[in-house]
Design an enzyme around this catalytic site. Structure first.
Site, PDB file in Angstrom:
ATOM      1  N   ALA A   1       0.814  -1.223   0.000  1.00 47.13           N
ATOM      2  CA  ALA A   1       0.000   0.000   0.000  1.00 47.13           C
ATOM      3  C   ALA A   1       0.847   1.274   0.000  1.00 47.13           C
ATOM      4  O   ALA A   1       1.922   1.316   0.593  1.00 47.13           O
ATOM      5  CB  ALA A   1      -0.912   0.003   1.232  1.00 47.13           C
TER       6      ALA A   1
ATOM      7  N   ARG B   1       4.312   4.817   7.077  1.00 44.51           N
ATOM      8  CA  ARG B   1       4.081   6.226   7.424  1.00 44.51           C
ATOM      9  C   ARG B   1       2.698   6.455   8.030  1.00 44.51           C
ATOM     10  O   ARG B   1       2.508   7.317   8.882  1.00 44.51           O
ATOM     11  CB  ARG B   1       4.181   7.104   6.189  1.00 44.51           C
ATOM     12  CG  ARG B   1       5.546   7.126   5.564  1.00 44.51           C
ATOM     13  CD  ARG B   1       5.604   8.286   4.632  1.00 44.51           C
ATOM     14  NE  ARG B   1       6.606   8.149   3.627  1.00 44.51           N
ATOM     15  CZ  ARG B   1       6.757   9.001   2.623  1.00 44.51           C
ATOM     16  NH1 ARG B   1       5.942  10.010   2.492  1.00 44.51           N
ATOM     17  NH2 ARG B   1       7.702   8.831   1.745  1.00 44.51           N
TER      18      ARG B   1
ATOM     19  N   SER C   1       5.526   4.678  -6.730  1.00 39.93           N
ATOM     20  CA  SER C   1       6.298   5.360  -7.769  1.00 39.93           C
ATOM     21  C   SER C   1       6.669   4.395  -8.900  1.00 39.93           C
ATOM     22  O   SER C   1       6.751   3.174  -8.714  1.00 39.93           O
ATOM     23  CB  SER C   1       7.582   5.939  -7.163  1.00 39.93           C
ATOM     24  OG  SER C   1       8.457   4.880  -6.815  1.00 39.93           O
TER      25      SER C   1
ATOM     26  N   CYS D   1      -1.645  10.413  -7.567  1.00 37.88           N
ATOM     27  CA  CYS D   1      -1.347  10.126  -8.971  1.00 37.88           C
ATOM     28  C   CYS D   1      -2.370  10.764  -9.888  1.00 37.88           C
ATOM     29  O   CYS D   1      -2.181  10.771 -11.101  1.00 37.88           O
ATOM     30  CB  CYS D   1      -1.278   8.623  -9.200  1.00 37.88           C
ATOM     31  SG  CYS D   1      -2.852   7.796  -8.949  1.00 37.88           S
TER      32      CYS D   1
ATOM     33  N   GLU E   1       7.305  13.731 -11.799  1.00 38.84           N
ATOM     34  CA  GLU E   1       6.225  13.739 -10.816  1.00 38.84           C
ATOM     35  C   GLU E   1       6.785  14.358  -9.542  1.00 38.84           C
ATOM     36  O   GLU E   1       7.789  13.892  -9.026  1.00 38.84           O
ATOM     37  CB  GLU E   1       5.742  12.326 -10.527  1.00 38.84           C
ATOM     38  CG  GLU E   1       4.621  12.297  -9.484  1.00 38.84           C
ATOM     39  CD  GLU E   1       4.104  10.901  -9.199  1.00 38.84           C
ATOM     40  OE1 GLU E   1       4.912  10.013  -8.854  1.00 38.84           O
ATOM     41  OE2 GLU E   1       2.882  10.683  -9.324  1.00 38.84           O
TER      42      GLU E   1
END
Lengths: 496, 148
Positions: free
Chosen positions: A157, A187, A236, A292, A396
């Site tokens: 995830a 995180r 990413s 995204c 990005e």
């Protein structure tokens, strides 16, 4: 307006959820989970050991035969119950997301709603998983296709949607008869802990749904384990392509890797300006730009008059965005989720200026509503006169930075968008059906927006992605994900 | 106070409904001749809260412009005071009720217009409440005319 109550009253010591039990990790490595608005630690999450990851996979594997033989109807009844529990706990789940991620309460509630929608669609599996047949392919011989689950699946995830993204996959995996091991982001893992508590209460058998905390080491174990049949990943391109997709190719695992994006928002002179600007605010600065589907490059098409008037309005609205704690209902943009993320954005601002862009709005100068430390906060930044060869146009950035470009016409704008290596969610803002169709037809983007700033497909549609934004064959959500989590078997039968 | 986010708008609408409900409960206590009507209005206020929250919680999504949907509505223009002076006469109380309702309608009308096409079901819920309130205002005006 009120500051909403924080449901987390003390620092949580997170555990793994393995085989229907909450298990304290034996690891001596833990990571702090921080509320980025306050800077305070709200939980500690373990970096689980190889043994613990293997235990989760083993539990998932052991529970698979019985779960696979559970009727689809019985399987989805667990999801119906889960949906009820999610609704009952809606507000708490939302506030937890705000606290551990930083997003605003509207954004968190939106995330909760979208997660629940995934569960709702997955309850349609008894119909959606049906095969097809034809009698008498030759006289007395019938042929049919059946869909069967794969086995143990895993999900890696991301941090930006700690509640929702695992639900793009897990409900479909288990509804189709698979079992799953989820690795939350270290995180902000609390949302997945809360979700697993409700999964447990919903009555899923032990081992069907497992949660193991950790970081890269846990990912390595999952990718290498021979009993993992399918991997879903959101993150990413660097990790998705070069590690996840590559390793799955080597080990024969199915993979969905939804990766980076650099979305072009093309604004035509005939757009509805009053509706376009709020859409662009959400697109570029919603979730503090950390998604995204975020706008990355704003391309204004048309003459100087339209360009200047439109951009002035964008800058004006952006400059008034209220930055603060997400539990404050007035907050329109929360902090960055991490200091690393903030520093990355700061570096891009510097780079953009160095490459010749004009700093039209400086997000490094900002004020935070309320008495909160500004360590994780950053204001929205607008760079003007950006060109496609600049790093800020190509990379990005994953933060609140809008790069503004000009195009003389739609054709040029489409060429600019298609010049990107990434193809996730480009959008056009226009009143012209002709221009919209042309854009939709030619743009190389898996999700296409027409007067939509966040091109987020609903749960019953696939989440598209092209070029370096996606690796795999089948996408998440919709009919695609059901095919992803099942194997087709063709049966030809004759009764003599 | 200027509001911008959906969360603020929904919370403010609840404040209006709660304040309005209190007002009608007070009216019901003071003026028994209109008790049934006033209590029904208070009950309807509670149901409006549920309707708006259901619309919001059902439609809220990370993909819509929830943080930017109610650009610059000033709630100070729509705040209501449910307190009635001790010795207010019945007809003045009814006029105060009409004023409260008109202000509330103005809020829902502006909020619905501003968020139209940005928040989907929420402006529609606001529109339904405006229609109910228009009927309510007519009812109150009839009571005034009848001298009840």
């Amino acid at each position: 307006m009120a500051i909403l109550e924080n449901p987390i009253k003390e620092v949580l010591e997170l555990e793994n959820y393995i085989n229907g039990e909450w298990v304290s990790s034996e690891s001596d490595q833990f990571s702090d989970v921080v509320n980025p608005a306050t800077g305070k630690t709200i939980a500690r999450t373990p970096m689980s050991t190889r043994k613990e990851v293997n235990a989760a996979i083993e539990a998932a594997k052991d529970s698979f035969p019985d779960w696979r033989r559970t009727t689809p109807l019985a399987r989805v009844r667990c999801l119906f119950r889960l949906k009820e529990l999610l609704e009952e706990n809606f507000e708490e789940l939302s506030r937890v997301q705000t606290i551990e991620h930083g997003k605003t309460i509207d954004e968190s509630r939106g995330e909760t709603r979208r997660g629940i929608e995934m569960v709702e669609v997955a309850t349609g599996i008894p119909s959606l998983m049906m095969g097809y047949n034809l009698e008498d392919i030759a006289t007395g011989i019938d042929e049919y296709v059946i869909y069967q689950p794969l086995g143990v699946c895993c999900h890696i995830a991301p941090y930006n949607f700690p509640f929702m993204v695992p639900l793009w996959f897990a409900p479909f995996a288990v509804a189709t008869g698979n079992t799953i091991v989820i690795k939350p982001s270290p995180r902000d893992p609390i949302s997945q802990v809360k979700l697993a508590e409700l999964v447990d209460e919903a009555g899923f058998p032990p081992g069907v749904w497992n949660v193991v905390h950790g970081h890269k080491d846990v990912v390595s174990v999952l990718l290498e384990h021979p009993d993992i049949e399918a991997v879903t990943f959101v993150g990413s391109t660097k990790i998705g392509r070069d590690i996840i997709y590559k390793k799955c190719g080597e080990t024969g695992k199915r993979v969905i890797a939804q990766c980076s994006a650099k979305n072009y928002m093309v604004v035509m002179p005939d757009c509805n300006v009053g509706r376009t600007i709020p859409a662009l605010m959400t697109s570029f600065f919603g979730n503090t730009g950390q998604r995204c589907l975020a706008g990355g490059n704003l391309v204004i098409v048309g003459d100087s008059k339209f360009y200047n008037e439109f951009l002035d309005a964008v800058v004006d609205t952006t400059s008034r965005i209220r930055i603060g704690y997400g539990l404050d209902e007035a907050t329109q943009m929360g902090p960055m989720q991490s200091i690393d993320g903030k520093e990355r954005v700061l570096a891009y601002i510097e780079k953009g200026i160095e490459e010749g862009a004009n700093l039209r709005l400086d997000g490094r100068q900002f004020s935070v509503r309320g008495d909160y430390p500004d360590r994780y906060f950053l204001g929205p930044t607008i760079l003007e006169d950006v060109t496609t060869d600049m790093k800020v146009a190509k990379d990005e950035i994953f933060g609140p930075l809008m790069s503004v470009m000009r195009a003389k016409d739609l054709n040029e704008a489409i060429e600019m968008a298609n010049g990107s290596d990434l193809g996730n969610a480009h959008a056009i803002f226009t009143s012209s059906g002709k221009d919209a169709r042309e854009f939709q037809y030619r743009v190389q983007s898996g999700n296409v927006g027409i007067n939509i700033g966040i091109v987020a497909p609903m749960a019953f549609f696939p989440f598209g992605g092209m070029k370096d934004s996606f690796f795999g064959v089948l996408h998440g959500q919709g009919r695609d994900v059901i095919r992803f989590f099942t194997e087709s078997k063709v049966v030809i039968q004759r009764w003599l | 106070m200027e509001i911008n986010t959906a969360s603020e708008a929904i919370s403010f609408s609840q404040e209006l409904e709660d304040e309005g409900a209190q007002f009608y409960q007070d009216l019901a206590r003071r003026y028994t001749e209109g008790k049934e009507i006033f209590l029904s209005f208070a009950k309807e206020n509670a149901s409006n809260v549920v309707q708006v929250r259901r619309a919001y919680y059902g439609v809220i999504s990370d993909a819509i412009e929830a943080c930017f949907s109610f650009g610059g509505i000033d709630t100070d223009d729509y705040s209501i005071d449910s307190r009635l002076p001790k010795d207010i006469i019945y007809s003045d109380a009814l006029r105060a009720a009409v004023a409260i309702e008109e202000k509330t309608v103005s809020f829902y009308s502006e909020a619905g217009e501003v968020s139209k096409s940005l928040m989907a079901d929420v402006p529609r819920a606001f529109g339904i409440i405006v229609k109910k309130r228009d009927k309510r205002i007519n009812r109150l005006r009839t009571l005034l005319k009848e001298g009840k």
